[in-house]
Design a protein around this motif. Structure first.
Motif, mmCIF file in Angstrom:
data_model
loop_
_atom_site.group_PDB
_atom_site.id
_atom_site.type_symbol
_atom_site.label_atom_id
_atom_site.label_comp_id
_atom_site.label_asym_id
_atom_site.label_seq_id
_atom_site.Cartn_x
_atom_site.Cartn_y
_atom_site.Cartn_z
ATOM 1 N N SER A 126 1.004 -1.263 -0.026
ATOM 2 C CA SER A 126 -0.199 -0.026 0.090
ATOM 3 C C SER A 126 0.840 1.346 0.066
ATOM 4 N N SER A 127 2.327 1.181 0.075
ATOM 5 C CA SER A 127 2.997 2.129 0.156
ATOM 6 C C SER A 127 4.259 2.251 -1.239
ATOM 7 N N GLU A 128 4.441 3.540 -1.285
ATOM 8 C CA GLU A 128 5.820 3.735 -2.314
ATOM 9 C C GLU A 128 6.922 3.802 -1.663
ATOM 10 N N ASP A 129 7.097 3.788 -0.521
ATOM 11 C CA ASP A 129 8.121 4.318 0.450
ATOM 12 C C ASP A 129 8.983 2.883 0.738
ATOM 13 N N TRP A 130 10.442 3.150 0.420
ATOM 14 C CA TRP A 130 10.977 1.863 0.978
ATOM 15 C C TRP A 130 11.561 2.204 2.368
ATOM 16 N N ARG A 131 11.447 1.043 3.166
ATOM 17 C CA ARG A 131 11.805 1.388 4.779
ATOM 18 C C ARG A 131 13.241 0.394 4.859
ATOM 19 N N ALA A 132 14.320 1.317 5.193
ATOM 20 C CA ALA A 132 15.560 0.543 5.673
ATOM 21 C C ALA A 132 15.259 -0.427 6.662
ATOM 22 N N MET A 133 15.919 -1.864 6.294
ATOM 23 C CA MET A 133 15.985 -2.853 7.334
ATOM 24 C C MET A 133 17.452 -2.797 7.953
ATOM 25 N N GLN A 134 17.672 -3.384 9.070
ATOM 26 C CA GLN A 134 18.745 -3.373 9.695
ATOM 27 C C GLN A 134 19.491 -4.697 9.790
ATOM 28 N N GLN A 135 20.770 -4.916 9.769
ATOM 29 C CA GLN A 135 21.227 -6.336 9.740
ATOM 30 C C GLN A 135 21.104 -6.522 11.506
ATOM 31 N N SER A 136 20.739 -7.682 11.701
ATOM 32 C CA SER A 136 20.088 -7.977 13.102
ATOM 33 C C SER A 136 21.396 -8.771 13.600
ATOM 34 N N TRP A 137 21.655 -9.895 12.932
ATOM 35 C CA TRP A 137 22.926 -10.748 13.210
ATOM 36 C C TRP A 137 23.103 -11.821 11.922
ATOM 37 N N GLY A 138 24.427 -12.122 11.664
ATOM 38 C CA GLY A 138 24.605 -12.710 10.422
ATOM 39 C C GLY A 138 23.841 -12.305 9.340
ATOM 40 N N ALA A 139 23.245 -13.163 8.570
ATOM 41 C CA ALA A 139 22.459 -12.980 7.573
ATOM 42 C C ALA A 139 20.969 -12.761 7.748
ATOM 43 N N VAL A 140 20.770 -12.231 9.055
ATOM 44 C CA VAL A 140 19.301 -12.176 9.504
ATOM 45 C C VAL A 140 19.180 -10.306 9.334
ATOM 46 N N TRP A 141 18.202 -9.988 8.687
ATOM 47 C CA TRP A 141 17.660 -8.565 8.537
ATOM 48 C C TRP A 141 16.339 -8.175 9.025
ATOM 49 N N LYS A 142 16.003 -6.976 9.664
ATOM 50 C CA LYS A 142 14.961 -6.922 10.482
ATOM 51 C C LYS A 142 14.410 -5.671 10.176
ATOM 52 N N LEU A 143 13.123 -5.484 10.474
ATOM 53 C CA LEU A 143 12.471 -4.139 10.475
ATOM 54 C C LEU A 143 11.386 -4.127 11.550
ATOM 55 N N ASP A 144 11.721 -3.144 12.642
ATOM 56 C CA ASP A 144 10.599 -2.790 13.573
ATOM 57 C C ASP A 144 9.842 -1.800 13.247
ATOM 58 N N ALA A 145 8.446 -2.141 12.509
ATOM 59 C CA ALA A 145 7.819 -1.297 11.827
ATOM 60 C C ALA A 145 7.125 -0.052 12.604
ATOM 61 N N GLY A 146 6.795 -0.639 13.997
ATOM 62 C CA GLY A 146 6.170 0.257 14.837
ATOM 63 C C GLY A 146 4.781 0.409 14.541
ATOM 64 N N SER A 147 4.214 -0.389 13.725
ATOM 65 C CA SER A 147 2.637 -0.506 13.557
ATOM 66 C C SER A 147 2.526 -1.704 12.546
ATOM 67 N N GLN A 148 1.330 -2.085 12.240
ATOM 68 C CA GLN A 148 1.003 -3.586 11.406
ATOM 69 C C GLN A 148 1.454 -3.542 10.067
ATOM 70 N N LEU A 149 2.201 -4.254 9.711
ATOM 71 C CA LEU A 149 2.771 -4.178 8.348
ATOM 72 C C LEU A 149 1.681 -4.693 7.214
ATOM 73 N N LYS A 150 1.460 -4.213 6.176
ATOM 74 C CA LYS A 150 0.452 -4.515 5.324
ATOM 75 C C LYS A 150 1.199 -5.285 4.124
ATOM 76 N N PRO A 151 0.967 -6.686 4.175
ATOM 77 C CA PRO A 151 1.586 -7.381 3.095
ATOM 78 C C PRO A 151 0.499 -7.383 1.811
ATOM 79 N N PRO A 152 0.938 -7.893 0.589
ATOM 80 C CA PRO A 152 2.246 -8.273 0.122
ATOM 81 C C PRO A 152 3.551 -7.582 0.571
ATOM 82 N N LEU A 153 4.630 -7.995 0.817
ATOM 83 C CA LEU A 153 5.965 -7.216 1.127
ATOM 84 C C LEU A 153 6.949 -7.403 -0.104
#
Length: 262
Positions: free
Chosen positions: A199-226
């Motif tokens: 539902s968005s045109e904006d790309w949100r940066a994910m952070q490297q959590s550890w190793g090959a794992v990347w994360k996003l703490d969205a702060g609100s409910q994500l609306k898939p598909p992602l």
């Protein structure tokens, strides 16, 4: 028939299921001459095994399965770089022991070697990968040789046509998304990852959590598909896996994209 410009073709590809762009400011692994450097090599785990069951990069049991097929390595701090080099591929070879074949074999970084000192590169190979450097039938002799001096060279990863996959972390929920990113051909490692909701045109940066794992703490409910955008570490190439995380996605599930680096 009228000619079609390269920019038009790239735009058309991005409009379809994927986007693959080349940044000419960066070098590609396939275009540079191979350079061999010196390193130390040891091995861990069982003689014909995959080292540890997964390792610090987060690939889990995949390390013993194709396409990794136990041809993996832990690495010292100088190359591991706090997990940023997870997924990078190297060729290694030994020549100074009588049981060395001198032929290079390709390995993937999937683990960290906590006992490897800072300084010169140190490859802590799986038993399978270490034995693969030996002459036929002499892998056992090589494994009892102790610390080997080897040559190593950064190379492109080749996963025989597999597409990039995203294994969703068990701790993910509608407000927090994390995933292990698997099977990046070419560079193998990533400089940055971004996520976009349908539902968005904006790309949100994910952070490297550890190793090959990347994360996003969205702060609100994500609306898939992602959709997920990947930027490679070495060449700077950009790839978009469009709508790869579907509606109804679940933690601990793996979602395979339609794309990979060329």
């Amino acid at each position: 028939m009228a000619s079609v410009s390269l920019p038009y073709l790239l735009a058309l590809l991005c409009y379809l299921e994927f986007c693959f762009c080349f940044n000419p400011k960066h070098l590609n692994l396939s275009t540079i001459a191979k350079h061999w450097s010196s390193a130390r090599a040891t091995w861990y785990g069982s003689p014909n095994g995959s080292g540890s069951d997964g390792g610090s990069c987060g690939y889990g049991v995949l390390v013993s399965q194709p396409p990794f097929s136990s041809m993996i390595t832990g690495i010292g701090p100088s190359l591991y770089q706090s997990g940023k080099e997870c997924g990078a591929c190297y060729q290694v070879k030994c020549t100074k022991h009588p049981s060395c074949s001198g032929k290079p074999v390709r390995v993937v970084i999937t683990d960290f070697c906590p006992g490897c000192a800072e300084g010169p590169a140190h490859f802590d190979l799986s038993g399978t990968a270490f034995g693969a450097m030996a002459l036929p039938g002499e892998d056992k002799k090589l494994r009892v040789a102790g610390v080997l001096e080897i040559g190593y060279s950064r190379v492109a990863c080749d996963y025989s046509g597999k597409t990039i996959a995203f294994h969703v972390d068990q701790g993910s929920n509608p407000n927090y998304f994390a995933a292990v990113i698997e099977f990046e051909e070419g560079d193998g490692d990533l400089a940055s990852v971004e996520l976009k909701e349908a539902s968005s045109e904006d790309w949100r940066a994910m952070q490297q959590s550890w190793g090959a794992v990347w994360k996003l703490d969205a702060g609100s409910q994500l609306k898939p598909p992602l959709s997920i955008k990947l930027i490679s570490q070495y060449s700077g190439q950009t790839l978009v896996a469009k709508n790869v995380i579907p509606n109804g996605w679940k933690p601990d599930a793996t979602y395979r994209s339609l794309v990979n680096y060329l």
